[in-house]
Write a protein that holds these residues in place. Structure first.
Motif, mmCIF file in Angstrom:
data_model
loop_
_atom_site.group_PDB
_atom_site.id
_atom_site.type_symbol
_atom_site.label_atom_id
_atom_site.label_comp_id
_atom_site.label_asym_id
_atom_site.label_seq_id
_atom_site.Cartn_x
_atom_site.Cartn_y
_atom_site.Cartn_z
ATOM 1 N N GLY A 157 -35.802 -13.283 -45.439
ATOM 2 C CA GLY A 157 -36.083 -12.282 -44.406
ATOM 3 C C GLY A 157 -34.861 -11.993 -43.553
ATOM 4 O O GLY A 157 -34.320 -10.892 -43.563
ATOM 5 N N THR A 158 -34.393 -12.999 -42.821
ATOM 6 C CA THR A 158 -33.159 -12.853 -42.042
ATOM 7 C C THR A 158 -32.248 -14.024 -42.386
ATOM 8 O O THR A 158 -32.713 -15.045 -42.885
ATOM 9 C CB THR A 158 -33.401 -12.895 -40.527
ATOM 10 N N GLY A 159 -30.986 -13.888 -42.043
ATOM 11 C CA GLY A 159 -30.037 -14.965 -42.307
ATOM 12 C C GLY A 159 -29.996 -15.961 -41.174
ATOM 13 O O GLY A 159 -31.018 -16.530 -40.777
ATOM 14 N N VAL A 160 -28.803 -16.120 -40.612
ATOM 15 C CA VAL A 160 -28.653 -17.133 -39.560
ATOM 16 C C VAL A 160 -29.495 -16.807 -38.320
ATOM 17 O O VAL A 160 -29.908 -17.700 -37.582
ATOM 18 C CB VAL A 160 -27.157 -17.317 -39.208
ATOM 19 N N LEU A 161 -29.786 -15.540 -38.115
ATOM 20 C CA LEU A 161 -30.598 -15.171 -36.941
ATOM 21 C C LEU A 161 -31.959 -15.875 -36.974
ATOM 22 O O LEU A 161 -32.394 -16.459 -35.980
ATOM 23 C CB LEU A 161 -30.783 -13.652 -36.876
ATOM 24 N N GLY A 162 -32.631 -15.816 -38.141
ATOM 25 C CA GLY A 162 -33.939 -16.479 -38.239
ATOM 26 C C GLY A 162 -33.803 -17.983 -38.393
ATOM 27 O O GLY A 162 -34.637 -18.737 -37.912
ATOM 28 N N ASP A 163 -32.737 -18.409 -39.057
ATOM 29 C CA ASP A 163 -32.595 -19.825 -39.385
ATOM 30 C C ASP A 163 -32.211 -20.638 -38.140
ATOM 31 O O ASP A 163 -32.909 -21.589 -37.768
ATOM 32 C CB ASP A 163 -31.532 -19.957 -40.485
ATOM 33 N N LEU A 164 -31.101 -20.283 -37.507
ATOM 34 C CA LEU A 164 -30.640 -21.031 -36.335
ATOM 35 C C LEU A 164 -30.956 -20.288 -35.032
ATOM 36 O O LEU A 164 -31.352 -20.881 -34.032
ATOM 37 C CB LEU A 164 -29.128 -21.280 -36.426
ATOM 38 N N GLY A 165 -30.768 -18.951 -35.083
ATOM 39 C CA GLY A 165 -30.993 -18.157 -33.855
ATOM 40 C C GLY A 165 -32.407 -18.309 -33.317
ATOM 41 O O GLY A 165 -32.618 -18.344 -32.101
ATOM 42 N N SER A 166 -33.395 -18.414 -34.228
ATOM 43 C CA SER A 166 -34.788 -18.527 -33.762
ATOM 44 C C SER A 166 -34.963 -19.757 -32.873
ATOM 45 O O SER A 166 -35.741 -19.741 -31.917
ATOM 46 C CB SER A 166 -35.750 -18.589 -34.954
ATOM 47 N N HIS A 167 -34.238 -20.834 -33.177
ATOM 48 C CA HIS A 167 -34.365 -22.051 -32.362
ATOM 49 C C HIS A 167 -33.872 -21.828 -30.925
ATOM 50 O O HIS A 167 -34.522 -22.243 -29.965
ATOM 51 C CB HIS A 167 -33.532 -23.187 -32.974
ATOM 52 N N ILE A 168 -32.698 -21.194 -30.796
ATOM 53 C CA ILE A 168 -32.171 -21.067 -29.428
ATOM 54 C C ILE A 168 -32.898 -19.971 -28.641
ATOM 55 O O ILE A 168 -33.046 -20.085 -27.422
ATOM 56 C CB ILE A 168 -30.621 -20.906 -29.378
ATOM 57 N N ILE A 169 -33.388 -18.948 -29.354
ATOM 58 C CA ILE A 169 -34.202 -17.944 -28.653
ATOM 59 C C ILE A 169 -35.460 -18.632 -28.114
ATOM 60 O O ILE A 169 -35.834 -18.481 -26.943
ATOM 61 C CB ILE A 169 -34.580 -16.782 -29.595
ATOM 62 N N ASP A 170 -36.110 -19.418 -28.985
ATOM 63 C CA ASP A 170 -37.328 -20.106 -28.540
ATOM 64 C C ASP A 170 -37.022 -21.067 -27.396
ATOM 65 O O ASP A 170 -37.744 -21.092 -26.387
ATOM 66 C CB ASP A 170 -37.958 -20.876 -29.703
ATOM 67 N N LEU A 171 -35.965 -21.859 -27.548
ATOM 68 C CA LEU A 171 -35.672 -22.861 -26.509
ATOM 69 C C LEU A 171 -35.421 -22.201 -25.159
ATOM 70 O O LEU A 171 -35.952 -22.633 -24.132
ATOM 71 C CB LEU A 171 -34.427 -23.663 -26.900
ATOM 72 N N VAL A 172 -34.615 -21.143 -25.172
ATOM 73 C CA VAL A 172 -34.272 -20.487 -23.903
ATOM 74 C C VAL A 172 -35.526 -19.886 -23.262
ATOM 75 O O VAL A 172 -35.765 -20.058 -22.058
ATOM 76 C CB VAL A 172 -33.175 -19.415 -24.116
ATOM 77 N N GLU A 173 -36.337 -19.197 -24.058
ATOM 78 C CA GLU A 173 -37.535 -18.570 -23.469
ATOM 79 C C GLU A 173 -38.516 -19.640 -22.978
ATOM 80 O O GLU A 173 -39.144 -19.492 -21.932
ATOM 81 C CB GLU A 173 -38.198 -17.639 -24.500
ATOM 82 N N TRP A 174 -38.622 -20.729 -23.726
ATOM 83 C CA TRP A 174 -39.549 -21.810 -23.345
ATOM 84 C C TRP A 174 -39.028 -22.550 -22.099
ATOM 85 O O TRP A 174 -39.797 -22.874 -21.192
ATOM 86 C CB TRP A 174 -39.694 -22.750 -24.546
#
Ligand SMILES: NC(=O)c1ccc[n+]([C@@H]2O[C@H](COP(=O)([O-])OP(=O)(O)OC[C@H]3O[C@@H](n4cnc5c(N)ncnc54)[C@H](O)[C@@H]3O)[C@@H](O)[C@H]2O)c1
Length: 271
Positions: A157-174
């Protein structure tokens, strides 16, 4: 699996993998009675209450949708789906069927992340102005790394955005309780062709290798995010900085038992 094994209320009933050797191996390792290479056989069983999906991203939605429609709770690996629209479909079925759904953002559970969230919630950081988040790995530097599923859009689906980026987006929003409302982004693929896994030639990399974006949040903060699988010498470097009008925090994956916090207006320089 080890955590499930330690939980007194969890019994592992069965495992599924499309690889017949792997499925037998993991059943033996974790003590499952039932094995299958077809997930529908798990979904159809009456003695299974919940399914944990740890497949490549392309299989998340089909398995989750079938499991939810069969009334089973679902834990799914990140990124949830191949696309926004697929994730919306999954959310709708979850609501319609009323089963519980979770996504496995493991970094939330580290002590440093938990404490950072506590400090922010308690107001120690105050009004947040700036958030800088980075997640860097270096495993694609070698051009001989083969074209694994993570490098093929049809599988990931997505490259590094979904693989690693999803973690930091989630962490920051959480951590902050703020959601991204706008962004401007740049993405790049550095090595376009890689050896096929079976050695029969080369294939095309058609997902992002590095992604950066600037964001605004609904609580008024600004952010910078960078994620890459081309960071030489980095195995799993993850760092989040949060600056508010009362204090600042630095969270680092390398030291998730400790959080750097500056409460009050002291000036600190750090390499
Ligand atoms: N939360 C985290 O920190 C974290 C870390 C690593 C991976 N992940 C996620 O976990 C998922 C799996 O990643 P991985 O690195 O373990 O992949 P992997 O390729 O090592 O393992 C995936 C397994 O799924 C099997 N499989 C493929 N299609 C299947 C299907 N239709 N039904 C049953 N089994 C199937 C494969 O044979 C393989 O054994 C991905 O979504 C990834 O993003 C999350």
């Amino acid at each position: 699996m080890v955590v499930y094994q330690q939980h007194p209320q969890v019994k592992l009933v069965g495992v599924c993998d499309i690889d017949p050797l792997l499925v037998e191996e993991s059943a033996k390792t974790f003590g499952a009675q039932f094995t299958t290479t077809d997930f529908t056989e798990l979904v159809e069983r009456n003695d299974i209450d919940a399914i944990d999906i740890v497949t490549p991203n392309v299989a998340h939605a089909p398995i989750a949708l079938a499991a939810m429609e069969a009334g089973k709770h679902v834990m799914c690996e990140k990124p949830l789906a191949m696309s926004y629209h697929q994730a919306r479909d999954m959310a709708r079925v979850a609501q319609d069927t009323g089963v519980k759904n979770g996504i496995n953002f493991v970094y939330r559970h580290h002590p440093a992340a938990q404490y950072a969230r506590y400090l922010i919630k308690q107001g120690y950081i105050g009004r947040i102005f700036q958030i800088n988040a980075a997640y860097m790995q270096g495993f694609l530097i070698d051009p001989e790394v083969p074209l694994v599923w993570r490098l093929q859009k049809v599988m990931t689906g997505t490259g590094v955005l979904g693989d690693l980026g999803s973690h930091i987006i989630d962490l920051v929003e959480w951590l902050t309780g703020q959601q991204i409302v706008s962004l401007v982004s740049d993405m790049q693929t550095f090595i376009h062709q890689r050896p096929l896994v079976d050695g029969s030639g080369v294939g095309q990399v058609d997902v992002d290798d590095s992604t950066t974006f600037l964001t605004r949040f609904n609580g008024g903060a600004m952010g910078t995010f960078v994620s890459s699988r081309y960071a030489t010498a980095r195995r799993n470097y993850q760092r989040i900085e949060i600056y508010g009008d009362q204090g600042a925090l630095v969270y680092k994956w390398e030291d998730t038992d400790h959080l750097k916090a500056s409460i009050g207006p002291a000036f600190v320089n750090e390499a």
